[in-house]
Motif scaffolding. Structure first.
Motif, PDB file in Angstrom:
ATOM      1  N   VAL A 134       0.814  -1.255   0.062  1.00  0.00           N
ATOM      2  CA  VAL A 134       0.301  -0.188  -0.185  1.00  0.00           C
ATOM      3  C   VAL A 134       0.990   1.080  -0.051  1.00  0.00           C
ATOM      4  N   LEU A 135       0.545   1.968  -0.853  1.00  0.00           N
ATOM      5  CA  LEU A 135       1.441   3.504  -0.938  1.00  0.00           C
ATOM      6  C   LEU A 135       0.612   4.405  -0.239  1.00  0.00           C
ATOM      7  N   CYS A 136       1.443   4.984   0.950  1.00  0.00           N
ATOM      8  CA  CYS A 136       0.836   5.848   1.745  1.00  0.00           C
ATOM      9  C   CYS A 136       1.646   7.241   1.717  1.00  0.00           C
ATOM     10  N   THR A 137       0.982   8.504   1.755  1.00  0.00           N
ATOM     11  CA  THR A 137       1.403   9.659   1.403  1.00  0.00           C
ATOM     12  C   THR A 137       1.340  10.384   2.974  1.00  0.00           C
ATOM     13  N   LEU A 138       2.561  10.576   3.412  1.00  0.00           N
ATOM     14  CA  LEU A 138       2.852  11.383   4.553  1.00  0.00           C
ATOM     15  C   LEU A 138       2.971  12.912   4.418  1.00  0.00           C
ATOM     16  N   LYS A 139       2.042  13.799   4.966  1.00  0.00           N
ATOM     17  CA  LYS A 139       2.192  15.384   4.755  1.00  0.00           C
ATOM     18  C   LYS A 139       2.243  15.749   6.020  1.00  0.00           C
ATOM     19  N   ASN A 140       3.227  16.641   6.045  1.00  0.00           N
ATOM     20  CA  ASN A 140       3.590  17.497   7.175  1.00  0.00           C
ATOM     21  C   ASN A 140       2.683  18.984   6.956  1.00  0.00           C
ATOM     22  N   GLU A 141       1.709  19.229   7.718  1.00  0.00           N
ATOM     23  CA  GLU A 141       0.751  20.404   7.408  1.00  0.00           C
ATOM     24  C   GLU A 141       1.209  21.536   8.403  1.00  0.00           C
TER      25      GLU A 141
ATOM     26  N   ILE B  55       8.230  -1.616   6.187  1.00  0.00           N
ATOM     27  CA  ILE B  55       7.752  -0.325   5.856  1.00  0.00           C
ATOM     28  C   ILE B  55       9.053   0.316   5.017  1.00  0.00           C
ATOM     29  N   SER B  56       8.820   1.074   4.005  1.00  0.00           N
ATOM     30  CA  SER B  56       9.904   1.493   3.423  1.00  0.00           C
ATOM     31  C   SER B  56       9.907   2.903   2.818  1.00  0.00           C
ATOM     32  N   PRO B  57      10.533   4.039   3.329  1.00  0.00           N
ATOM     33  CA  PRO B  57      11.667   3.701   4.276  1.00  0.00           C
ATOM     34  C   PRO B  57      11.097   4.023   5.646  1.00  0.00           C
ATOM     35  N   GLU B  58      11.826   3.353   6.967  1.00  0.00           N
ATOM     36  CA  GLU B  58      11.593   3.222   8.253  1.00  0.00           C
ATOM     37  C   GLU B  58      11.308   4.644   8.905  1.00  0.00           C
ATOM     38  N   LYS B  59      12.456   5.317   8.364  1.00  0.00           N
ATOM     39  CA  LYS B  59      12.698   6.805   8.868  1.00  0.00           C
ATOM     40  C   LYS B  59      12.764   7.844   8.161  1.00  0.00           C
ATOM     41  N   GLY B  60      12.686   8.992   8.661  1.00  0.00           N
ATOM     42  CA  GLY B  60      12.933  10.220   7.328  1.00  0.00           C
ATOM     43  C   GLY B  60      12.546  11.621   7.996  1.00  0.00           C
ATOM     44  N   LYS B  61      12.893  12.466   7.284  1.00  0.00           N
ATOM     45  CA  LYS B  61      12.399  13.707   7.552  1.00  0.00           C
ATOM     46  C   LYS B  61      11.467  14.571   6.556  1.00  0.00           C
ATOM     47  N   ILE B  62      10.678  15.212   7.002  1.00  0.00           N
ATOM     48  CA  ILE B  62       9.581  15.664   6.240  1.00  0.00           C
ATOM     49  C   ILE B  62       9.663  17.582   6.451  1.00  0.00           C
ATOM     50  N   LYS B  63      10.157  18.168   5.263  1.00  0.00           N
ATOM     51  CA  LYS B  63      10.113  19.604   5.543  1.00  0.00           C
ATOM     52  C   LYS B  63       8.646  20.329   5.684  1.00  0.00           C
ATOM     53  N   LYS B  64       8.546  21.504   6.227  1.00  0.00           N
ATOM     54  CA  LYS B  64       7.420  22.138   6.525  1.00  0.00           C
ATOM     55  C   LYS B  64       6.466  22.255   5.096  1.00  0.00           C
ATOM     56  N   LYS B  65       5.492  21.812   5.343  1.00  0.00           N
ATOM     57  CA  LYS B  65       4.277  21.901   4.229  1.00  0.00           C
ATOM     58  C   LYS B  65       4.815  21.035   2.929  1.00  0.00           C
ATOM     59  N   SER B  66       5.420  19.931   3.408  1.00  0.00           N
ATOM     60  CA  SER B  66       5.733  18.972   2.288  1.00  0.00           C
ATOM     61  C   SER B  66       5.317  17.582   2.438  1.00  0.00           C
ATOM     62  N   VAL B  67       5.366  16.856   1.278  1.00  0.00           N
ATOM     63  CA  VAL B  67       4.823  15.242   1.567  1.00  0.00           C
ATOM     64  C   VAL B  67       6.029  14.382   1.239  1.00  0.00           C
TER      65      VAL B  67
ATOM     66  N   VAL C 192       5.579   6.565   1.259  1.00  0.00           N
ATOM     67  CA  VAL C 192       6.072   5.513   2.227  1.00  0.00           C
ATOM     68  C   VAL C 192       5.383   4.287   1.759  1.00  0.00           C
ATOM     69  N   ILE C 193       6.017   3.033   1.554  1.00  0.00           N
ATOM     70  CA  ILE C 193       5.368   1.810   1.126  1.00  0.00           C
ATOM     71  C   ILE C 193       5.158   0.978   2.363  1.00  0.00           C
ATOM     72  N   PHE C 194       3.978   0.684   2.491  1.00  0.00           N
ATOM     73  CA  PHE C 194       3.698  -0.432   3.563  1.00  0.00           C
ATOM     74  C   PHE C 194       3.497  -1.775   2.911  1.00  0.00           C
ATOM     75  N   SER C 195       4.202  -2.840   3.592  1.00  0.00           N
ATOM     76  CA  SER C 195       4.202  -4.204   2.806  1.00  0.00           C
ATOM     77  C   SER C 195       3.590  -5.239   3.855  1.00  0.00           C
ATOM     78  N   PHE C 196       2.925  -6.208   3.319  1.00  0.00           N
ATOM     79  CA  PHE C 196       2.451  -7.127   4.411  1.00  0.00           C
ATOM     80  C   PHE C 196       3.039  -8.477   3.971  1.00  0.00           C
ATOM     81  N   SER C 197       3.911  -9.003   4.819  1.00  0.00           N
ATOM     82  CA  SER C 197       4.563 -10.133   4.407  1.00  0.00           C
ATOM     83  C   SER C 197       4.275 -11.171   5.442  1.00  0.00           C
ATOM     84  N   PRO C 198       3.185 -11.958   5.362  1.00  0.00           N
ATOM     85  CA  PRO C 198       2.783 -12.628   6.565  1.00  0.00           C
ATOM     86  C   PRO C 198       3.789 -14.020   6.414  1.00  0.00           C
ATOM     87  N   HIS C 199       4.102 -14.545   7.639  1.00  0.00           N
ATOM     88  CA  HIS C 199       4.775 -15.687   8.011  1.00  0.00           C
ATOM     89  C   HIS C 199       3.825 -16.796   8.355  1.00  0.00           C
ATOM     90  N   GLN C 200       2.796 -16.779   8.480  1.00  0.00           N
ATOM     91  CA  GLN C 200       1.708 -17.842   8.803  1.00  0.00           C
ATOM     92  C   GLN C 200       0.417 -17.411   8.542  1.00  0.00           C
TER      93      GLN C 200
END
Length: 822
Positions: A300-307, A325-337, A340-348
């Motif tokens: 799932v592609l998710c957009t993070l927005k710093n308002e 989750i890729s990337p697991e960490k990061g920095k978003i400037k003010k008024k920027s987006v 982030v990609i969320f992946s579901f990898s079940p092991h059971q």
């Protein structure tokens, strides 16, 4: 060869630069005699700056030195440049210059980089829960050491707590309940000063770090303030310790006035804004993944927005099982987006509902050490991940197996699946209760034990290996007891089985004893928490229901600032000091205090070395005691107030070597915590003129202080209400009757005045009299005297009297009789 004296004296005494702290400073000048006979000297001074010169005359022996002490008072900033005249035997008059520069004790706040004077520090926008630091320099611009302490002015005019300064006036007025609620907030949790006390050497700079940690204040119910900005305006005061000029003033009537004049200080304004984290997720906060099979990985592609319009945001996703989750960490400037990609990898297999924590990273304070600032998570955002992992369907073909196989099969051996998988090394043993079937049971085995277990015929591969040594197995049809082989090389012997059971029981008992010990320690700990004279070991309100308080009762309740023991890591605040000071003023003790520490607690408290913050909470004053005009040979007392705002005892010792203050008592007192008391300082002199002397005191026999005593010794004096009086006849009376009036005597001094009226007799005599002709006027009182004119044939209409005060002044009064002839 003729014996003579040869006197020499220094031409200058330079006190240098001193601070104006109302201290008496002394220096000595030497008069040397290099001759073979003694010589005399005489010192004269007609100024008012120098307080004392001792001795003013004397004899200097041959080949010796005579020291003359000169005192000055550093009460006001000024430049002292006085001259004294010294007459030496065998020389002309010599001039000696007395020089000194008295300056104020100045504390300055400077910028670290520029070095300019700072009046305000703007921290700017800071996220709630995080912290921001700024550095300043404290500069001691004086020639003496200075102890300083920082005090946060949380009740100063112009201070703001959590108010949005960009709002309109109408909006701010509608939110008065929020402003009233913030008045009871401990502001020392918002501002941290490291260090908040210390000592500065002469002309020394010290680096101070200020930390701003905004806290979000909740508003009224129903008000949506998720994006509300809260502004702060606070004032931080850096004060010098030990100078209490103007704080305590003894009034003439003996009462005590506590003025708000603070010691030399410098004030620094602190401004900043608190902002909430405004990070949004699209989609979110619930993210549902597509159903998948094991091995697949839906994304799932998710957009993070710093308002936020002011600050960037640093995020970090915590690791969660079955999700990447890729990337697991990061920095978003003010008024920027940022994507982030969320992946579901079940092991059971199964349905997964996970709470994903997103940490917002910033600078914050350590909980255990408030002086350490480090990078940490100060805010969390929670997402919900939902994923389903299903199993794959496999088509299984069955075929007829008419035989009985010793391998894996069903009970009848029919419809054996082709390709059911690899067979394991261990063959399972199929068992069931023998009482459940009686088919083909042999007559001999009809009465077999009911708890015997029956084995299927395809368990031959495991028949030589019993699952339990004490269990019996029989066949499924005839119930004949099966043979079980026990290998003596691997099986436990009877002793080994008993040892194993005893070992297991020992560890079970050991774990149980540990649990009991832990429960006993916890119960003892709970008991000691409440083991006091109030709770007597019982938990307060255990099992009781709390009373229900309505909103109207809550608003009617008067919120008062709680007086708590001051934390050494927190800043002093003006409201805390006022709350403690008000409690100390109520608990006033006049007598009965110990002169020396007696109990164990008093000895322990009075041996402590107090910090600058603790000394700042002890008030001994006034530091300048002005007795005003004091009559000679009279006794006057003023109160030296002592206020102990600490939670420990303090020991005050006064050292007085001045003759005029020898009647002062007691000179030593142990002051209990949160207590106010006083010591009467008694002044008595027999010498006319100005008096300025200082005495010292110590706190806990370590910390030194001083008090300046100022008085003007004067003689007894009376004042008249009028220097001329006119006597008029009383209406309705005959002209021959006496003319009467009154004059009032005032005694402005502190000693009773004895007076006598003495008429001035002229050639015509006098026809006036004043009653009483002599008497006393008490200190600060007045007395009314009656003036009478006795009319006669040759009575003079004008008379004069002298008011003679014993050992005091003399005043002349004129009397006129106003005679009307009809």
């Amino acid at each position: 060869l003729i014996q003579c004296c040869y006197l020499e004296i220094e031409s200058e005494i330079n006190f240098g630069t001193v601070i104006a702290n109302s201290k008496i400073i002394s220096k000595e000048i030497s008069i040397s005699n290099h001759g073979s006979s003694s010589g005399t000297f005489k010192i004269s001074y007609d100024g008012v700056v120098l307080l004392n010169i001792e001795p003013t005359s004397g004899v200097v022996e041959p080949n010796s030195v005579k020291m003359v002490k000169v005192d000055i008072c550093s009460d006001v900033p000024r430049i002292i440049k006085e001259v004294i005249k010294v007459e030496l035997e065998g020389h002309d008059c010599t001039e000696v210059w007395i020089k000194a520069v008295v300056v104020e004790q100045i504390l300055k706040v400077l910028g670290v980089s520029c070095g300019n004077i700072l009046e305000c520090i703007n921290f700017g926008p800071v996220y709630f829960g995080s912290s921001k630091t700024e550095q300043i320099s404290l500069y001691n611009e004086s020639p003496e050491c200075m102890d300083w302490v920082a005090v946060l002015q949380d009740n100063a005019i112009g201070g703001e707590m959590g108010t949005d300064l960009q709002r309109s006036a109408d909006a701010a007025l509608q939110d008065l309940s929020f402003k009233n609620r913030t008045r009871n907030v401990d502001t020392s949790t918002l501002i941290l000063c490291i260090p908040d006390q210390g000592t500065l050497l002469p002309y020394e700079k010290s680096l101070v770090t200020l930390c701003f940690s905004p806290k979000k204040f909740k508003r009224d119910f129903g008000v949506n303030d998720s994006s509300q900005k809260q502004d702060y305006v606070l004032f931080l005061r850096f004060e010098t310790v030990g100078n209490k000029n103007g704080y305590l003033q003894a009034l003439s009537d003996g009462a005590t006035a506590i003025a708000m004049n603070h010691p030399p200080h410098v004030e620094l304004a602190l401004t900043g804004s608190g902002l909430p984290v405004m990070l949004t997720f699209n989609p979110g906060p619930v993210i549902k993944f597509m159903d998948c099979f094991q091995g697949e990985q839906p994304q799932v592609l998710c957009t993070l927005k710093n308002e936020s319009e002011y600050l960037s945001v640093t995020f970090s996703f915590r690791k969660t099982a079955h999700f990447n989750i890729s990337p697991e960490k990061g920095k978003i400037k003010k008024k920027s987006v940022k994507d982030v990609i969320f992946s579901f990898s079940p092991h059971q297999l199964g349905i997964f509902k996970v709470k994903q924590v997103v940490d917002i990273i910033g600078m914050g304070l350590e909980k255990n050490n408030l002086q350490v600032l480090k990078t940490k998570s100060f805010h969390q955002i929670y997402l919900s991940f939902i994923g389903v992992c299903k199993s794959k369907r496999k088509k299984i073909l069955f075929k007829i197996n008419p035989g009985i196989t010793p391998m894996i099969s069903n009970a009848t051996g029919q419809f054996v699946a082709d390709g059911t998988g690899q067979c394991t090394d261990t063959a399972p043993v199929a068992i069931l209760k023998s009482t459940q079937t009686q088919i083909h049971t042999h007559q001999i085995n009809r009465n077999c034990e009911g708890d015997a277990l029956t084995a299927f015929p395809n368990d031959r591969a495991a028949s030589i290996r019993p699952s339990e040594w004490n269990k019996k197995y029989r066949t499924i049809f005839t119930k004949t007891e099966r043979y079980n082989y026990i290998d003596p090389e691997f099986a436990y012997t009877e002793c080994e089985r008993l040892s194993k059971e005893a070992h297991k029981e020992y560890y079970a008992d050991f774990i149980s004893s540990l649990r009991q010990h832990r429960l006993q320690k916890d119960a003892a700990r709970q008991f000691y928490v409440y083991n006091n004279s109030v709770n007597i070991g019982l938990k307060p309100a255990e099992g009781l229901m709390s009373p229900k308080i309505s909103i109207t009762d809550f608003h009617k309740e008067k919120l008062q600032f709680k007086m708590l023991p001051l934390d050494e890591h927190r800043l002093l605040t003006s409201r805390k000091l006022a709350a403690i000071g008000s409690k100390s003023s109520i608990k006033e003790i006049w007598s009965g205090l110990s002169a020396m520490p007696s109990s164990t607690q008093e000895k322990e408290d009075c041996s402590l070395t107090l910090t600058s913050k603790q000394l700042h909470q002890i008030f001994i004053g006034p530091s300048t005691m002005d007795f005003g005009d004091v009559c000679v040979y009279s006794t006057t007392a003023r109160k030296l107030h002592i206020i102990n705002n600490l939670l420990v005892h303090i020991w005050i010792q006064i050292e007085i070597e001045i003759d005029e203050l020898q009647q002062t008592s007691p000179l030593s007192q142990v002051v209990p915590p949160l207590t106010k008391t006083h010591i009467p300082v008694v002044f008595e002199t027999s010498t006319l003129g100005m008096f300025k002397r200082s005495f010292t005191y110590t706190i806990n026999n370590q910390h030194l202080g001083h008090v300046l005593v100022v008085a003007k010794a004067v003689s007894v004096e009376l004042e008249l209400s009028a220097r001329e009086v006119i006597l008029n006849p009383i209406p309705g009376y005959l002209a021959e009757t006496e003319f009467r009036t009154t004059v009032r005597l005032y005694n402005p001094r502190n000693h009773p005045a004895e007076f006598t009226w003495k008429p001035i007799i002229t050639e015509r005599g006098t026809a006036f009299s004043i009653q009483p002709a002599k008497g006393f006027v008490e200190a600060y009182r007045d007395l009314e005297c009656e003036v009478v004119w006795h009319p006669g044939f040759n009575s003079p209409e004008v008379g004069e009297f002298n008011l003679c005060v014993r050992k005091g002044n003399t005043i002349k009064i004129k009397c006129f009789a106003k005679v009307t002839i009809h």
